[in-house]
Design a protein around this motif. Structure first.
Motif, PDB file in Angstrom:
ATOM      1  N   ALA A  72     -33.900  86.650  77.541  1.00  0.00           N
ATOM      2  CA  ALA A  72     -33.325  85.386  77.075  1.00  0.00           C
ATOM      3  C   ALA A  72     -32.668  84.657  78.246  1.00  0.00           C
ATOM      4  CB  ALA A  72     -32.303  85.643  75.969  1.00  0.00           C
ATOM      5  N   VAL A  73     -32.520  83.336  78.097  1.00  0.00           N
ATOM      6  CA  VAL A  73     -31.938  82.516  79.165  1.00  0.00           C
ATOM      7  C   VAL A  73     -30.861  81.615  78.571  1.00  0.00           C
ATOM      8  CG1 VAL A  73     -32.435  80.728  80.893  1.00  0.00           C
ATOM      9  CG2 VAL A  73     -34.098  82.544  80.474  1.00  0.00           C
ATOM     10  N   ALA A  74     -29.767  81.463  79.297  1.00  0.00           N
ATOM     11  CA  ALA A  74     -28.694  80.531  78.924  1.00  0.00           C
ATOM     12  C   ALA A  74     -28.710  79.362  79.903  1.00  0.00           C
ATOM     13  CB  ALA A  74     -27.340  81.231  78.967  1.00  0.00           C
ATOM     14  N   PHE A  79     -24.844  77.250  76.956  1.00  0.00           N
ATOM     15  CA  PHE A  79     -25.684  77.054  75.775  1.00  0.00           C
ATOM     16  C   PHE A  79     -26.792  78.111  75.754  1.00  0.00           C
ATOM     17  CE2 PHE A  79     -24.156  72.953  77.170  1.00  0.00           C
ATOM     18  CZ  PHE A  79     -23.800  72.276  76.016  1.00  0.00           C
ATOM     19  N   LEU A  80     -27.278  78.421  74.563  1.00  0.00           N
ATOM     20  CA  LEU A  80     -28.499  79.202  74.454  1.00  0.00           C
ATOM     21  C   LEU A  80     -29.660  78.302  74.845  1.00  0.00           C
ATOM     22  CD1 LEU A  80     -28.057  81.165  71.124  1.00  0.00           C
ATOM     23  CD2 LEU A  80     -28.407  82.141  73.382  1.00  0.00           C
ATOM     24  N   PRO A 103     -37.306  84.956  74.504  1.00  0.00           N
ATOM     25  CA  PRO A 103     -38.671  85.377  74.806  1.00  0.00           C
ATOM     26  C   PRO A 103     -39.396  85.945  73.577  1.00  0.00           C
ATOM     27  CG  PRO A 103     -37.182  87.088  75.442  1.00  0.00           C
ATOM     28  CD  PRO A 103     -36.332  85.935  74.944  1.00  0.00           C
ATOM     29  N   SER A 104     -38.652  86.144  72.486  1.00  0.00           N
ATOM     30  CA  SER A 104     -39.197  86.798  71.306  1.00  0.00           C
ATOM     31  C   SER A 104     -39.708  85.773  70.294  1.00  0.00           C
ATOM     32  CB  SER A 104     -38.116  87.662  70.657  1.00  0.00           C
ATOM     33  OG  SER A 104     -38.536  88.139  69.409  1.00  0.00           O
ATOM     34  N   GLU A 105     -40.937  85.951  69.837  1.00  0.00           N
ATOM     35  CA  GLU A 105     -41.471  85.080  68.785  1.00  0.00           C
ATOM     36  C   GLU A 105     -40.881  85.437  67.433  1.00  0.00           C
ATOM     37  OE1 GLU A 105     -45.726  85.016  68.817  1.00  0.00           O
ATOM     38  OE2 GLU A 105     -45.810  84.436  70.919  1.00  0.00           O
ATOM     39  N   ASP A 106     -40.394  86.678  67.302  1.00  0.00           N
ATOM     40  CA  ASP A 106     -39.832  87.138  66.040  1.00  0.00           C
ATOM     41  C   ASP A 106     -38.349  86.815  65.887  1.00  0.00           C
ATOM     42  OD1 ASP A 106     -42.309  88.272  65.425  1.00  0.00           O
ATOM     43  OD2 ASP A 106     -41.760  90.173  66.387  1.00  0.00           O
ATOM     44  N   CYS A 107     -37.694  86.427  66.983  1.00  0.00           N
ATOM     45  CA  CYS A 107     -36.250  86.152  66.956  1.00  0.00           C
ATOM     46  C   CYS A 107     -35.969  85.036  67.944  1.00  0.00           C
ATOM     47  CB  CYS A 107     -35.486  87.433  67.311  1.00  0.00           C
ATOM     48  SG  CYS A 107     -33.729  87.350  66.912  1.00  0.00           S
ATOM     49  N   ASP A 108     -36.301  83.803  67.546  1.00  0.00           N
ATOM     50  CA  ASP A 108     -36.241  82.703  68.512  1.00  0.00           C
ATOM     51  C   ASP A 108     -35.469  81.473  68.047  1.00  0.00           C
ATOM     52  OD1 ASP A 108     -38.051  81.940  66.597  1.00  0.00           O
ATOM     53  OD2 ASP A 108     -39.579  81.254  68.017  1.00  0.00           O
ATOM     54  N   VAL A 109     -34.727  81.592  66.951  1.00  0.00           N
ATOM     55  CA  VAL A 109     -33.943  80.466  66.461  1.00  0.00           C
ATOM     56  C   VAL A 109     -32.489  80.666  66.897  1.00  0.00           C
ATOM     57  CG1 VAL A 109     -33.184  79.166  64.437  1.00  0.00           C
ATOM     58  CG2 VAL A 109     -35.487  80.166  64.494  1.00  0.00           C
ATOM     59  N   PRO A 110     -31.956  79.754  67.731  1.00  0.00           N
ATOM     60  CA  PRO A 110     -30.564  79.916  68.188  1.00  0.00           C
ATOM     61  C   PRO A 110     -29.576  79.627  67.070  1.00  0.00           C
ATOM     62  CG  PRO A 110     -31.458  77.852  68.971  1.00  0.00           C
ATOM     63  CD  PRO A 110     -32.579  78.557  68.273  1.00  0.00           C
ATOM     64  N   THR A 111     -28.417  80.281  67.136  1.00  0.00           N
ATOM     65  CA  THR A 111     -27.339  80.006  66.183  1.00  0.00           C
ATOM     66  C   THR A 111     -26.166  79.391  66.942  1.00  0.00           C
ATOM     67  OG1 THR A 111     -26.139  82.092  66.440  1.00  0.00           O
ATOM     68  CG2 THR A 111     -28.007  82.084  64.902  1.00  0.00           C
ATOM     69  N   ASP A 112     -25.269  78.806  66.179  1.00  0.00           N
ATOM     70  CA  ASP A 112     -24.083  78.231  66.813  1.00  0.00           C
ATOM     71  C   ASP A 112     -22.901  79.203  66.773  1.00  0.00           C
ATOM     72  OD1 ASP A 112     -23.062  76.122  68.327  1.00  0.00           O
ATOM     73  OD2 ASP A 112     -22.036  75.248  66.604  1.00  0.00           O
ATOM     74  N   ASP A 113     -23.180  80.468  66.467  1.00  0.00           N
ATOM     75  CA  ASP A 113     -22.127  81.485  66.557  1.00  0.00           C
ATOM     76  C   ASP A 113     -21.604  81.476  67.987  1.00  0.00           C
ATOM     77  OD1 ASP A 113     -22.699  82.145  63.947  1.00  0.00           O
ATOM     78  OD2 ASP A 113     -23.807  83.972  64.442  1.00  0.00           O
ATOM     79  N   ASN A 114     -20.292  81.430  68.138  1.00  0.00           N
ATOM     80  CA  ASN A 114     -19.629  81.364  69.452  1.00  0.00           C
ATOM     81  C   ASN A 114     -20.115  80.170  70.279  1.00  0.00           C
ATOM     82  OD1 ASN A 114     -18.078  83.722  68.979  1.00  0.00           O
ATOM     83  ND2 ASN A 114     -19.862  84.971  69.474  1.00  0.00           N
ATOM     84  N   GLY A 137     -23.131  78.757  70.621  1.00  0.00           N
ATOM     85  CA  GLY A 137     -24.372  78.913  71.369  1.00  0.00           C
ATOM     86  C   GLY A 137     -25.215  77.649  71.396  1.00  0.00           C
ATOM     87  N   ILE A 138     -25.094  76.789  70.361  1.00  0.00           N
ATOM     88  CA  ILE A 138     -25.843  75.522  70.311  1.00  0.00           C
ATOM     89  C   ILE A 138     -24.975  74.361  70.795  1.00  0.00           C
ATOM     90  CG2 ILE A 138     -26.972  73.838  68.808  1.00  0.00           C
ATOM     91  CD1 ILE A 138     -27.796  76.174  66.995  1.00  0.00           C
ATOM     92  N   SER A 139     -23.747  74.270  70.291  1.00  0.00           N
ATOM     93  CA  SER A 139     -22.882  73.135  70.640  1.00  0.00           C
ATOM     94  C   SER A 139     -22.263  73.265  72.023  1.00  0.00           C
ATOM     95  CB  SER A 139     -21.793  72.948  69.581  1.00  0.00           C
ATOM     96  OG  SER A 139     -21.023  74.127  69.463  1.00  0.00           O
ATOM     97  N   GLY A 140     -22.285  74.450  72.584  1.00  0.00           N
ATOM     98  CA  GLY A 140     -21.778  74.654  73.947  1.00  0.00           C
ATOM     99  C   GLY A 140     -20.447  75.371  73.974  1.00  0.00           C
ATOM    100  N   ALA A 141     -20.454  76.547  74.535  1.00  0.00           N
ATOM    101  CA  ALA A 141     -19.230  77.344  74.682  1.00  0.00           C
ATOM    102  C   ALA A 141     -18.505  76.896  75.943  1.00  0.00           C
ATOM    103  CB  ALA A 141     -19.570  78.827  74.766  1.00  0.00           C
TER     104      ALA A 141
END
Length: 176
Positions: free
Chosen positions: A63-65, A117-118, A122-133, A135-139
């Motif tokens: 994964a990449v941030a 940010f997230l 790399p995973s097709e099975d787990c590729d939807v980012p969440t805003d926990d902590n 991760g989407i809006s920016g920590a």
């Protein structure tokens, strides 16, 4: 005559040594202190990325941030932003990104309001980012620890989470 030449030589040497000593003290820069000043402005951002499937957390390798900072010139006006990507996470989900003063085009520019940010899973099975902590809006990068042996300010964010698509119902429509 010999005495005059000797006195002249002695006075000349004394004056020369005084001038040399004053130049060394005031006009020459200490290269070690300059190097230390530049290195002390280096920052690092670290975190962990997981795949969260139901109640199971799995470190997400690869994964990449993204780290983004607002640019500000020497007068306080907004300038070009800085955005960098972290290294891909390791098998434990750990990532790190570093920002060096040498990466900045304009040396009179500084940065503020840096956020992590997230960016990529790399995973097709787990590729939807969440805003926990955030991760989407920016920590925001708010507190750091100084690593004196490495001359770096180290910020920690997250942990961040990706979820499988079927579990992404809690993510808002205007999400990532």
């Amino acid at each position: 005559m010999v005495l005059n030449n000797f006195l002249f030589s002695a006075i000349f040497m004394l004056l020369l040594s005084i001038v040399s000593a004053s130049d060394a003290q005031y006009n020459l820069k200490n290269p070690d202190s300059e190097k230390e000043r530049l290195l002390s402005t280096m920052i690092g951002i670290q975190g962990i990325v997981y795949c969260k499937s139901r109640s199971k957390l799995t470190p997400l390798q690869g994964a990449v941030a993204r780290i983004t900072c607002e640019g500000v010139d020497e007068y306080g006006y907004e300038t070009e932003s800085l955005s960098i990507l972290s290294c891909a996470t390791d098998e434990k989900g750990y990532f790190i990104a570093t920002i060096s003063p040498y990466e900045v085009k304009d040396q009179n520019q500084s940065f503020r309001n840096c956020k992590a940010f997230l960016e990529l899973s790399p995973s097709e099975d787990c590729d939807v980012p969440t805003d926990d902590n955030k991760g989407i809006s920016g920590a925001p990068l708010v507190s750091f620890q100084r690593l004196h042996d490495k001359n770096i300010k180290l910020f920690t964010v997250g942990p961040f989470f990706f979820v499988p698509e079927q579990e992404a119902k809690s993510i808002p429509d205007d999400g990532y």
